[in-house]
Write a protein that holds these residues in place. Structure first.
Motif, PDB file in Angstrom:
ATOM      1  N   TRP A  85      45.940  45.576  34.328  1.00 52.52           N
ATOM      2  CA  TRP A  85      45.615  45.001  35.775  1.00 52.52           C
ATOM      3  C   TRP A  85      44.357  44.342  35.924  1.00 52.52           C
ATOM      4  CZ3 TRP A  85      44.972  49.748  39.946  1.00 52.52           C
ATOM      5  CH2 TRP A  85      44.479  48.848  41.101  1.00 52.52           C
ATOM      6  N   GLY A  86      43.356  45.094  35.181  1.00 49.95           N
ATOM      7  CA  GLY A  86      41.989  44.620  35.348  1.00 49.95           C
ATOM      8  C   GLY A  86      41.838  43.125  34.700  1.00 49.95           C
ATOM      9  N   PHE A  87      42.507  42.724  33.521  1.00 48.43           N
ATOM     10  CA  PHE A  87      42.741  41.554  32.944  1.00 48.43           C
ATOM     11  C   PHE A  87      43.210  40.439  33.869  1.00 48.43           C
ATOM     12  CE2 PHE A  87      44.260  38.432  29.764  1.00 48.43           C
ATOM     13  CZ  PHE A  87      42.987  38.157  28.986  1.00 48.43           C
ATOM     14  N   VAL A  88      44.470  40.852  34.773  1.00 51.69           N
ATOM     15  CA  VAL A  88      45.258  39.850  35.314  1.00 51.69           C
ATOM     16  C   VAL A  88      44.199  39.851  36.612  1.00 51.69           C
ATOM     17  CG1 VAL A  88      47.128  39.741  36.783  1.00 51.69           C
ATOM     18  CG2 VAL A  88      47.320  40.312  34.565  1.00 51.69           C
ATOM     19  N   SER A  89      43.668  40.622  37.203  1.00 53.68           N
ATOM     20  CA  SER A  89      42.870  40.539  38.349  1.00 53.68           C
ATOM     21  C   SER A  89      41.864  39.622  37.988  1.00 53.68           C
ATOM     22  CB  SER A  89      42.357  41.886  38.847  1.00 53.68           C
ATOM     23  OG  SER A  89      43.486  42.692  39.285  1.00 53.68           O
ATOM     24  N   TYR A  90      41.054  39.765  36.881  1.00 53.46           N
ATOM     25  CA  TYR A  90      39.686  38.819  36.702  1.00 53.46           C
ATOM     26  C   TYR A  90      40.584  37.379  36.502  1.00 53.46           C
ATOM     27  CZ  TYR A  90      36.393  36.243  33.595  1.00 53.46           C
ATOM     28  OH  TYR A  90      35.670  35.579  33.447  1.00 53.46           O
ATOM     29  N   PHE A  91      41.526  37.244  35.938  1.00 56.83           N
ATOM     30  CA  PHE A  91      42.041  35.836  35.842  1.00 56.83           C
ATOM     31  C   PHE A  91      42.604  35.174  37.240  1.00 56.83           C
ATOM     32  CE2 PHE A  91      41.712  36.368  31.339  1.00 56.83           C
ATOM     33  CZ  PHE A  91      41.070  35.187  30.729  1.00 56.83           C
ATOM     34  N   TYR A  92      43.133  36.127  38.084  1.00 55.08           N
ATOM     35  CA  TYR A  92      43.648  35.746  39.169  1.00 55.08           C
ATOM     36  C   TYR A  92      42.264  35.316  40.158  1.00 55.08           C
ATOM     37  CZ  TYR A  92      45.166  35.839  44.089  1.00 55.08           C
ATOM     38  OH  TYR A  92      45.588  35.489  45.362  1.00 55.08           O
ATOM     39  N   GLY A  93      41.332  36.086  39.984  1.00 57.64           N
ATOM     40  CA  GLY A  93      39.853  35.647  40.702  1.00 57.64           C
ATOM     41  C   GLY A  93      39.351  34.396  40.085  1.00 57.64           C
ATOM     42  N   GLU A  94      39.697  34.002  38.720  1.00 57.77           N
ATOM     43  CA  GLU A  94      39.090  32.904  38.391  1.00 57.77           C
ATOM     44  C   GLU A  94      39.931  31.645  38.836  1.00 57.77           C
ATOM     45  OE1 GLU A  94      36.089  32.004  35.938  1.00 57.77           O
ATOM     46  OE2 GLU A  94      35.626  33.956  36.566  1.00 57.77           O
ATOM     47  N   LEU A  95      41.061  32.030  38.879  1.00 58.47           N
ATOM     48  CA  LEU A  95      42.213  30.803  39.432  1.00 58.47           C
ATOM     49  C   LEU A  95      41.805  30.571  40.595  1.00 58.47           C
ATOM     50  CD1 LEU A  95      45.505  31.484  37.524  1.00 58.47           C
ATOM     51  CD2 LEU A  95      43.906  29.689  36.946  1.00 58.47           C
ATOM     52  N   LYS A  96      41.780  31.583  41.531  1.00 62.02           N
ATOM     53  CA  LYS A  96      41.329  31.257  42.975  1.00 62.02           C
ATOM     54  C   LYS A  96      40.006  30.678  42.954  1.00 62.02           C
ATOM     55  CE  LYS A  96      41.189  34.253  47.093  1.00 62.02           C
ATOM     56  NZ  LYS A  96      41.340  35.567  47.617  1.00 62.02           N
ATOM     57  N   GLN A  97      39.060  30.849  42.407  1.00 61.55           N
ATOM     58  CA  GLN A  97      37.847  30.410  42.432  1.00 61.55           C
ATOM     59  C   GLN A  97      37.617  28.955  42.066  1.00 61.55           C
ATOM     60  OE1 GLN A  97      34.565  32.153  40.082  1.00 61.55           O
ATOM     61  NE2 GLN A  97      33.165  31.228  41.210  1.00 61.55           N
ATOM     62  N   ALA A  98      38.742  28.664  41.075  1.00 62.31           N
ATOM     63  CA  ALA A  98      38.921  27.080  40.489  1.00 62.31           C
ATOM     64  C   ALA A  98      39.333  26.171  41.613  1.00 62.31           C
ATOM     65  CB  ALA A  98      39.429  27.028  39.225  1.00 62.31           C
ATOM     66  N   LYS A  99      40.370  26.994  42.269  1.00 60.77           N
ATOM     67  CA  LYS A  99      41.340  26.063  43.474  1.00 60.77           C
ATOM     68  C   LYS A  99      40.160  25.799  44.557  1.00 60.77           C
ATOM     69  CE  LYS A  99      45.840  27.216  42.413  1.00 60.77           C
ATOM     70  NZ  LYS A  99      47.037  27.924  42.968  1.00 60.77           N
ATOM     71  N   LYS A 100      39.328  26.929  45.020  1.00 60.33           N
ATOM     72  CA  LYS A 100      38.394  26.717  45.859  1.00 60.33           C
ATOM     73  C   LYS A 100      37.309  25.601  45.656  1.00 60.33           C
ATOM     74  CE  LYS A 100      38.459  31.083  48.339  1.00 60.33           C
ATOM     75  NZ  LYS A 100      37.666  32.221  48.562  1.00 60.33           N
ATOM     76  N   MET A 101      37.109  25.524  44.320  1.00 57.44           N
ATOM     77  CA  MET A 101      35.958  24.495  43.932  1.00 57.44           C
ATOM     78  C   MET A 101      36.787  23.348  44.087  1.00 57.44           C
ATOM     79  SD  MET A 101      33.855  26.391  40.915  1.00 57.44           S
ATOM     80  CE  MET A 101      32.544  25.364  40.993  1.00 57.44           C
TER      81      MET A 101
END
Length: 191
Positions: free
Chosen positions: A154-170
Motif C-alpha cells: 500500500w505504501g509503495f503504491v501510494s508513493y508511486f501514485y503521488g509521483e505520477l500525479k506530480q509528474a502529470k501536474k508538471m
C-alpha cells in the motif's frame, strides 16, 4: 542513463535488504549463536569501520581479548553448524557480500533519486524478506506477516501514485498544492 543507474541501485538495494536477513536466518537456524557476528560481517567490507566495532566489541566482551580465542570460538561454532563446517564459512562470506551490495544499492538510490525513495524500497523489501523466509525456510505466514506485506505494498503504491500525479501536474504546468502562484512585480514609481 540516470534512470538505468537508479534501477540498478534499486535492484542492488532490494537484493541486499532481502538477502542479508535470509542469509543470517540460515546462520541462526542451523546453529549459529553469535549475536555480534552480523554486525562484524556488515562492516567487513569497509575496514575503517572495523576499528570502532572492534573497540566496542572489546569493551563489551572483556572475556574475549585475544584474536586467537575469537578464532577458536568461530571454529567451534562452525563444527557444530547444522549444514556443515564449509557451509558455515560460506554463509559468513555471503552475508558480508550481500550487506555490502545492500549499502551500495541504498547509497546509489539516494544519489540518483532521494533518501525517501531509498526508504520506500527498503520498506517494501522487508515483507518480501518475510515471504522468502516462508518459501525457503518453511516459516509460518502469520497474521503479522500478512499485515506487513499489505501495508508495505500500500505504501509503495501510494508513493508511486503521488509521483505520477506530480509528474502529470508538471507536464500540464499546473502549480503544485504547496507552491504559491507567481506574482508579477510592478516597479515602484516613487523610487
Amino acid at each position: 542513463m540516470k534512470r538505468i543507474f537508479l534501477m540498478i541501485n534499486c535492484i542492488l538495494s532490494a537484493i541486499g535488504v532481502t538477502g542479508a536477513p535470509l542469509v543470517m536466518r540460515l546462520y541462526y537456524i542451523h546453529g549459529g549463536s553469535r549475536v555480534w557476528l552480523p554486525g562484524l560481517l556488515q562492516a567487513a567490507g569497509f575496514p575503517i569501520i572495523l576499528i570502532p566495532l572492534s573497540i566496542s566489541f572489546i569493551i563489551r566482551r572483556r572475556t574475549i581479548t585475544d584474536t586467537s580465542k575469537l578464532n577458536m570460538l568461530i571454529s567451534a561454532e562452525a563444527k557444530h553448524f547444522g549444514l556443515g563446517e564449509a557451509t558455515y564459512y560460506i554463509v559468513l562470506v555471503v552475508s558480508a557480500i550481500v550487506c555490502q551490495i545492500n549499502m551500495l544499492g541504498v547509497i546509489g538510490v539516494i544519489f540518483c533519486s532521494s533518501s525517501l525513495l531509498s526508504g520506500i524500497v527498503i520498506a517494501l523489501m522487508v515483507p518480501v524478506t518475510e515471504v522468502f523466509a516462508v518459501i525457503f525456510y518453511k516459516e509460518i505466514f502469520k497474521a503479522d506477516k500478512r499485515v506487513s506485506v499489505a501495508l508495505s505494498i500500500w505504501g509503495f503504491v501510494s508513493y508511486f501514485y503521488g509521483e505520477l500525479k506530480q509528474a502529470k501536474k508538471m507536464e500540464n504546468n499546473i502549480p503544485m498544492d504547496d507552491e504559491l502562484p507567481h506574482k508579477h512585480i510592478v516597479p515602484n514609481p516613487k523610487l
